[in-house]
Design a protein around this motif. Structure first.
Motif, PDB file in Angstrom:
ATOM      1  N   GLU A  24     -12.394   7.200   8.848  1.00  0.00           N
ATOM      2  CA  GLU A  24     -12.070   5.826   8.471  1.00  0.00           C
ATOM      3  C   GLU A  24     -10.622   5.784   7.984  1.00  0.00           C
ATOM      4  OE1 GLU A  24     -14.015   4.479   4.851  1.00  0.00           O
ATOM      5  OE2 GLU A  24     -14.929   6.444   4.630  1.00  0.00           O
TER       6      GLU A  24
ATOM      7  N   ALA B 127      -8.813   5.021   5.460  1.00  0.00           N
ATOM      8  CA  ALA B 127      -8.358   5.566   4.181  1.00  0.00           C
ATOM      9  C   ALA B 127      -8.389   7.085   4.152  1.00  0.00           C
ATOM     10  CB  ALA B 127      -9.204   5.004   3.042  1.00  0.00           C
TER      11      ALA B 127
ATOM     12  N   ALA C 265      -7.445   8.944  -1.205  1.00  0.00           N
ATOM     13  CA  ALA C 265      -7.403   8.125   0.016  1.00  0.00           C
ATOM     14  C   ALA C 265      -6.057   8.332   0.706  1.00  0.00           C
ATOM     15  CB  ALA C 265      -7.607   6.651  -0.322  1.00  0.00           C
TER      16      ALA C 265
ATOM     17  N   GLY D 293      -3.745  -1.805  11.437  1.00  0.00           N
ATOM     18  CA  GLY D 293      -4.829  -2.478  12.125  1.00  0.00           C
ATOM     19  C   GLY D 293      -4.501  -3.894  12.565  1.00  0.00           C
TER      20      GLY D 293
ATOM     21  N   GLU E 145     -11.735  -9.582  13.400  1.00  0.00           N
ATOM     22  CA  GLU E 145     -11.007  -8.383  12.988  1.00  0.00           C
ATOM     23  C   GLU E 145     -10.172  -8.725  11.757  1.00  0.00           C
ATOM     24  OE1 GLU E 145      -7.828  -7.260  15.681  1.00  0.00           O
ATOM     25  OE2 GLU E 145      -8.229  -9.016  16.900  1.00  0.00           O
ATOM     26  N   PRO E 146      -9.847  -7.696  10.937  1.00  0.00           N
ATOM     27  CA  PRO E 146      -9.239  -7.958   9.629  1.00  0.00           C
ATOM     28  C   PRO E 146      -8.038  -8.909   9.659  1.00  0.00           C
ATOM     29  CG  PRO E 146      -9.792  -5.641   9.805  1.00  0.00           C
ATOM     30  CD  PRO E 146     -10.110  -6.265  11.134  1.00  0.00           C
ATOM     31  N   ALA E 147      -7.159  -8.744  10.641  1.00  0.00           N
ATOM     32  CA  ALA E 147      -5.948  -9.556  10.661  1.00  0.00           C
ATOM     33  C   ALA E 147      -6.242 -11.024  10.948  1.00  0.00           C
ATOM     34  CB  ALA E 147      -4.976  -9.013  11.708  1.00  0.00           C
TER      35      ALA E 147
ATOM     36  N   GLY F  17     -10.132  -2.267   3.070  1.00  0.00           N
ATOM     37  CA  GLY F  17     -10.919  -1.290   3.801  1.00  0.00           C
ATOM     38  C   GLY F  17     -10.950   0.081   3.148  1.00  0.00           C
ATOM     39  N   THR F  18     -10.058   0.324   2.194  1.00  0.00           N
ATOM     40  CA  THR F  18     -10.073   1.629   1.530  1.00  0.00           C
ATOM     41  C   THR F  18     -11.358   1.813   0.735  1.00  0.00           C
ATOM     42  OG1 THR F  18      -7.665   1.811   1.423  1.00  0.00           O
ATOM     43  CG2 THR F  18      -8.893   3.077  -0.194  1.00  0.00           C
TER      44      THR F  18
END
Lengths: 407, 407
Positions: free
Chosen positions: A44, A46, A115, A204, B44-46, B204-205
């Protein structure tokens, strides 16, 4: 933390998936610019790590992370090579640990190291390191301040330093922590002169292979050298200075961007200033970003791409005038907006300086941009577990570190 | 851009999945703190968006984004309510557009608006807005500077302003752009006095429901009010000032953290200062972060959690002493490190001030932290497409905007 201990002899940091992989992403980019490197990209985000050890330092051709701190430090005593060796050994040890998601050796906040988020730690040295007699003949010929340009309004606070430390990661907390650990450990012997904090779009938001935009809204960094030519264009071959084989150079220009006056321009004039469209970065003679600009094309007798435009002035006049752009945006205080324009090349005088001189002579864009900082560094060759950063530089100069690192 | 135009009457910004959803994430958190709000979280995140319109402004109980800009602005003429109405209408229009991933109305860089990344735009007003006769009797009773505390070393540059604009997003480029658009549009009538740029771990971390760490490495924000009590603890009910129903208040304290002296402490003493462990934030009398601290427990006659520790001093003495913490880290210049400690509560005097006074009187942590900025704002009720931000505040005060917005 998936980091496994590998033999430094067989560890290879980068695995370049190459042109097919990039094109497969559907971006239509040529096989230029940053590769799709990985160490643990299946993890993932992080937990993703980039290997610290290797023939080259990480963070040079690595696809840029979302956040980077460019840190300039000055040695209290640039003649004390034992201390310099100690700093580089310490940065090697902590750099290797932090980039794996492990705390630094004496890390007061180990929980902030968990992380790694593609953390890289990259180290360079400035001209004054070679002022001492023992290293005088090891100075790369190009390691000197750039000539002064009429467009420059350089501020001393962003000037040349003895050491450069670049920390970069996709997570800003991880980055703040790594920066803290690495700088606090050396603060009595190499205090920080400046930190330039830069950002790109969050990890991302878009594929690595896609060109990002600067805060003027321009696609920034379309022209990149082909990765296949890294050994020629990026990595020093050791011909001039054997100790630097596998290293490189970094130029850092801090360029203030005047948002207020830029935004007074209409879209058409802004595109003429650049020679590219704002929407997809295509040259004004083309339709796609990576189309070859046609500087001969005219309309009604007038060049479609003005000869004074940024791309017309910047374009290389010789094949060797190629360098890797690693630009980060900055946005500090109130109205301090611009670009940390950092470039990487084997030889900055040969590869970078010619286009920089043309742009300084004339570039329509200069009306809205002002260089306020400038510095040049030799990026050290990579480290292994047996051989810390700077080992070849300090080998056989009679310091404790030099002796330990030599051979 | 998936934003669809919805009727403002039926648009509801937040959909709270509630306690079950939070617990289901396996974090073991109680149903406190930030909910799992969503508008377009399947994207999606963006591309994720948070609805701008609604009974309440977004960005108040919204799970904090990775990056936030707290922006203080002063009105050139605080008596000119027409201009104030114009600013709030403009921020409403551009706020609604930018948070949907659409360019601002006259956006010079529309390409920088395409990745909303959970952008929110949140607006508050300071005491001087009510200094004009027309609004004098609309000032919330608590809207005034906090009393001065002996621990304060307040710097004017981080002081109270007329307007507060908070932009926040998971993408730093999107955020820089939104900040630029919203501030540039009003710069001649309400110039920016300060911008406080803060960050948390990258999106997302870790899960939203998990407490984040500050740069001292402490879990920061363990104590949060239960979301079920938002109507009582967060949202103004309009009893004092009917125009403010659905609004709230924000206190912003800029707290410098002395990393050098903090890191001189061993881990044990650092945990005694806080009353919590560093590794998982459990009270020293417990094993998990959210265990109830036992302030009566002694060992060898000595309290396990010192009475002078941060959590012993901060803990509420009455049920109403609860407020939402929205803390962001800052790390500017060289060694300017700390916390933008922003809190949200229906009434800061009743809910926030008591614990603040206790902490100012004594808190072991004060030796390593210094408040250098302080400001209080009324956060406006939410806007709809028919009724811009500030409509109820300015209703029937005889300004063009007020008239247009009234009713």
């Amino acid at each position: 933390m998936t980091a496994s201990r590998r033999s430094p002899r067989i560890s290879r940091r980068g695995f370049l998936t190459g042109a097919a992989g990039v094109a497969g992403a559907g971006i239509g980019a040529a096989a230029v610019g940053f590769g799709v490197e990985r160490s643990s990209h299946d993890a993932e985000p992080a937990r993703q790590t980039l290997e610290f050890y290797g023939a080259h330092q990480a963070g040079i051709t690595t696809p840029p992370q979302s956040h980077a701190n460019y840190i300039g430090l000055n040695l209290k005593d640039p003649n004390d090579l034992g201390t310099l060796g100690g700093i580089l050994t310490l940065w090697t040890q902590d750099g290797a640990r932090l980039t794996r998601g492990e705390p630094g050796l004496s890390d007061p906040e180990p929980e902030l190291a968990t992380a790694p988020s593609r953390l890289t730690v990259t180290v360079g040295v400035g001209p004054r390191v070679f002022a001492t007699a023992a290293l005088a003949d090891r100075r790369p010929s190009w390691l000197a301040p750039l000539p002064s340009f009429s467009i420059d309004r350089l501020q001393e606070r962003w000037g040349q330093t003895d050491l450069l430390l670049v920390t970069a990661a996709d997570d800003p907390v991880t980055l703040a922590h790594a920066t803290r650990i690495l700088t606090a450990a050396v603060r009595t012997i190499a205090p920080v002169t400046w930190i330039q904090r830069g950002f790109r779009t969050a990890r991302g938001t878009q594929p690595d292979s896609q060109t990002q935009r600067n805060l003027f809204g321009q696609l920034d960094g379309t022209e990149q050298p082909p990765r296949q030519r890294d050994d020629e264009l990026i990595w020093n071959d050791g011909a001039d200075q054997p100790w630097l084989a596998g290293g490189s150079s970094m130029v850092i220009r801090r360029i203030e961007m005047n948002m207020d006056t830029w935004e007074e321009l209409d879209r058409g004039p802004r595109e003429l200033v650049m020679g590219r469209t704002l929407d997809n970065g295509a040259p004004l003679t083309g339709t796609h970003e990576h189309d070859e600009p046609d500087f001969e094309k005219t309309q009604g007798g007038i060049p479609v791409i003005p000869a004074s435009s940024h791309i017309a002035r910047a374009r290389r006049r010789a094949d060797h005038e190629q360098y890797l752009r690693r630009a980060y945006n900055y946005d500090d205080g109130v109205g301090e907006t611009g670009l940390i324009f950092s470039t990487v090349q084997a030889d900055p005088v040969r590869q970078f300086l010619p286009s920089q001189q043309r742009l300084a002579e004339h570039d329509d864009l200069n009306e809205w941009t002002v260089p306020i900082g400038s510095a040049v560094y030799a990026l050290l060759p990579g480290a292994t577990e047996d051989s810390p950063l700077g080992a070849s530089l300090l080998a056989s100069v009679g310091t404790a570190s030099g002796v330990a690192a030599g051979g």
